[in-house]
Design a protein around this motif. Structure first.
Motif, PDB file in Angstrom:
ATOM      1  N   GLU A  34     -16.435 -45.863  56.144  1.00 16.01           N
ATOM      2  CA  GLU A  34     -16.684 -44.460  55.803  1.00 16.01           C
ATOM      3  C   GLU A  34     -18.174 -44.137  55.873  1.00 16.01           C
ATOM      4  OE1 GLU A  34     -14.981 -43.803  52.004  1.00 16.01           O
ATOM      5  OE2 GLU A  34     -12.894 -43.912  52.701  1.00 16.01           O
ATOM      6  N   GLN A  35     -18.999 -45.070  55.395  1.00 17.32           N
ATOM      7  CA  GLN A  35     -20.445 -44.854  55.455  1.00 17.32           C
ATOM      8  C   GLN A  35     -20.929 -44.789  56.905  1.00 17.32           C
ATOM      9  OE1 GLN A  35     -21.956 -48.129  53.146  1.00 17.32           O
ATOM     10  NE2 GLN A  35     -21.560 -47.126  51.172  1.00 17.32           N
ATOM     11  N   LEU A  36     -20.429 -45.721  57.737  1.00 15.49           N
ATOM     12  CA  LEU A  36     -20.823 -45.722  59.148  1.00 15.49           C
ATOM     13  C   LEU A  36     -20.330 -44.463  59.858  1.00 15.49           C
ATOM     14  CD1 LEU A  36     -20.151 -49.465  60.080  1.00 15.49           C
ATOM     15  CD2 LEU A  36     -22.361 -48.362  59.720  1.00 15.49           C
ATOM     16  N   HIS A  37     -19.118 -44.046  59.523  1.00 14.95           N
ATOM     17  CA  HIS A  37     -18.587 -42.824  60.135  1.00 14.95           C
ATOM     18  C   HIS A  37     -19.427 -41.610  59.742  1.00 14.95           C
ATOM     19  CE1 HIS A  37     -15.902 -39.305  60.484  1.00 14.95           C
ATOM     20  NE2 HIS A  37     -15.446 -39.942  61.564  1.00 14.95           N
ATOM     21  N   SER A  38     -19.845 -41.594  58.489  1.00 12.56           N
ATOM     22  CA  SER A  38     -20.699 -40.495  58.028  1.00 12.56           C
ATOM     23  C   SER A  38     -22.037 -40.500  58.761  1.00 12.56           C
ATOM     24  CB  SER A  38     -20.918 -40.606  56.521  1.00 12.56           C
ATOM     25  OG  SER A  38     -21.798 -39.603  56.066  1.00 12.56           O
TER      26      SER A  38
ATOM     27  N   GLU B 185      -9.731 -56.022  47.432  1.00  9.37           N
ATOM     28  CA  GLU B 185     -11.146 -55.749  47.177  1.00  9.37           C
ATOM     29  C   GLU B 185     -11.957 -55.825  48.476  1.00  9.37           C
ATOM     30  OE1 GLU B 185     -12.275 -58.546  44.234  1.00  9.37           O
ATOM     31  OE2 GLU B 185     -11.382 -57.430  42.553  1.00  9.37           O
ATOM     32  N   LYS B 186     -11.627 -56.837  49.313  1.00 12.29           N
ATOM     33  CA  LYS B 186     -12.319 -56.958  50.596  1.00 12.29           C
ATOM     34  C   LYS B 186     -12.021 -55.759  51.497  1.00 12.29           C
ATOM     35  CE  LYS B 186     -12.425 -62.025  50.681  1.00 12.29           C
ATOM     36  NZ  LYS B 186     -11.967 -63.237  51.409  1.00 12.29           N
ATOM     37  N   ILE B 187     -10.748 -55.374  51.542  1.00 14.46           N
ATOM     38  CA  ILE B 187     -10.356 -54.232  52.372  1.00 14.46           C
ATOM     39  C   ILE B 187     -11.024 -52.954  51.889  1.00 14.46           C
ATOM     40  CG2 ILE B 187      -8.406 -52.761  53.026  1.00 14.46           C
ATOM     41  CD1 ILE B 187      -6.669 -55.293  53.026  1.00 14.46           C
ATOM     42  N   SER B 188     -11.070 -52.809  50.572  1.00 14.05           N
ATOM     43  CA  SER B 188     -11.726 -51.622  50.013  1.00 14.05           C
ATOM     44  C   SER B 188     -13.204 -51.583  50.385  1.00 14.05           C
ATOM     45  CB  SER B 188     -11.564 -51.606  48.491  1.00 14.05           C
ATOM     46  OG  SER B 188     -10.197 -51.526  48.132  1.00 14.05           O
ATOM     47  N   ALA B 189     -13.840 -52.757  50.344  1.00 12.51           N
ATOM     48  CA  ALA B 189     -15.257 -52.821  50.708  1.00 12.51           C
ATOM     49  C   ALA B 189     -15.460 -52.474  52.183  1.00 12.51           C
ATOM     50  CB  ALA B 189     -15.810 -54.217  50.407  1.00 12.51           C
ATOM     51  N   ILE B 190     -14.543 -52.979  53.034  1.00  8.72           N
ATOM     52  CA  ILE B 190     -14.633 -52.683  54.472  1.00  8.72           C
ATOM     53  C   ILE B 190     -14.405 -51.200  54.729  1.00  8.72           C
ATOM     54  CG2 ILE B 190     -13.557 -53.088  56.715  1.00  8.72           C
ATOM     55  CD1 ILE B 190     -13.013 -55.963  55.793  1.00  8.72           C
TER      56      ILE B 190
END
Length: 351
Positions: free
Chosen positions: A95-99, A85-90
């Motif tokens: 992905e958001q930062l890359h976008s 869950e932590k990895i998924s959140a990271i």
């Protein structure tokens, strides 16, 4: 048996019964403890705790990962679930930062493209303006050779002439700062624009009304002073000779005006003339124009201050050498300058 004896007999019976009860309780506790002590080793074996304790022994060469793998599957599954869950959140955050980064890169690229487009537009506009200025400047320069044209300008468009002198001042300074080390070819549109402006100023100063206006208008006085300041810094190139010629002609014209002559002395035009006369790399034409300015300045000169300034500043020996050389008109003007300087020295002695 009296009443007291009966009461004592009753108490003894109660105590006996209590002791019997305590004895039974202690026996029960004894059996339970014995059973617990007997069952503990087997319980330890059945629970696997002894194995886990052995796995913690570093000397056996086992690592912590072996111990973790021996945990109950439900426990490790819970840990893995939390970590996932932590990895998924990271990963989602990345992905958001890359976008966001990609969007910023796209915006920067578009801004850079727009800057390049605007730079090209400005360059084209600058070239167009310089070309237009060069054409109009040269046409106006040739038109201003007619004194009646200058008279028309001064009679009805003095405010525009003042603005023109201000534009000439700014353009000339910008040109010198840009090409301080080497002038562009004479066919360059910027050069043609500047030489056209200087030619117009020189032609304006060629008429009595024009040089009077040049010396009474603040923009005109400022430009004359700017020329005196920048002339010694001009590079030794073919293109600069034409500009120097026009500026020296302007000084000569201004020197024929009483206000202009005083302004030249006070602004120490003698320093410029001294610099040019001492420079043997300059062509004879340039030095001849310097001598013409001196000839006009020394004609009928009676002010002791100005006379002393010229004598101490100018290369008198160089002018004398020119006077005895066989350079025809140039030698003649040099002789006249020497004669006028000598004649004016009597005013120093009189003072």
């Amino acid at each position: 048996m009296d009443k007291d004896d009966e009461e004592r007999q009753t108490n003894l019976g109660d105590e006996k019964q209590f002791l019997i009860s305590v004895e039974d309780t202690l026996k029960t506790v004894k059996r339970s403890i014995h059973k617990f002590v007997t069952d503990v080793p087997q319980a330890l074996v059945n629970s696997g705790l002894d194995i886990d304790l052995k796995k913690l022994n570093i000397e056996d060469g086992q690592n912590i990962q072996d111990l973790i793998s021996s945990f109950p599957k439900s426990f490790t599954d819970q840990i893995n679930k939390e970590e996932k869950e932590k990895i998924s959140a990271i990963e989602l955050k990345c992905e958001q930062l890359h976008s966001q980064l990609q969007q910023q890169v796209d915006r920067n690229r578009k801004a850079q493209e727009e800057i390049e487009y605007l730079r090209e537009q400005i360059l084209n506009q600058s070239t167009y303006c310089a070309t237009l200025g060069a054409v109009l400047g040269n046409l106006t320069w040739r038109a201003s050779r007619l004194p009646e044209i200058v008279d028309v300008w001064l009679s009805g468009f003095q405010h525009m002439i003042g603005e023109f002198l201000s534009i000439t001042d700014g353009s000339f300074v910008a040109f010198i700062n840009t090409y301080r080390n080497a002038f562009p070819p004479t066919c360059n549109v910027e050069y043609q624009f500047i030489i056209g402006l200087l030619g117009i100023v020189s032609n304006i100063s060629a008429t009595p009304e024009g040089r009077e206006f040049l010396m009474t208008d603040p923009n005109g006085r400022a430009f004359v002073q700017k020329m005196m300041k920048l002339m010694p810094t001009l590079p030794l190139s073919q293109g600069s000779l034409s500009l120097k010629r026009l500026m020296l002609m302007t000084f000569y014209n201004v020197s024929m005006n009483k206000t202009g002559l005083q302004y030249l002395f006070e602004s120490r035009v003698s320093d410029v003339l001294n610099c040019y006369l001492r420079n043997n790399s300059l062509p004879d034409e340039t030095q001849f124009l310097c001598l013409r300015v001196l000839h006009s300045m020394t004609y009928g000169l009676t002010n002791p201050k100005y006379i002393q300034d010229l004598i101490t500043t100018l290369p008198i020996s160089k002018i004398e050498d020119i006077a005895i050389s066989n350079k025809n008109e140039m030698s003649t003007v040099a002789k006249q300058v020497i004669k006028q300087l000598r004649d004016s020295q009597k005013f120093i002695r009189m003072n």
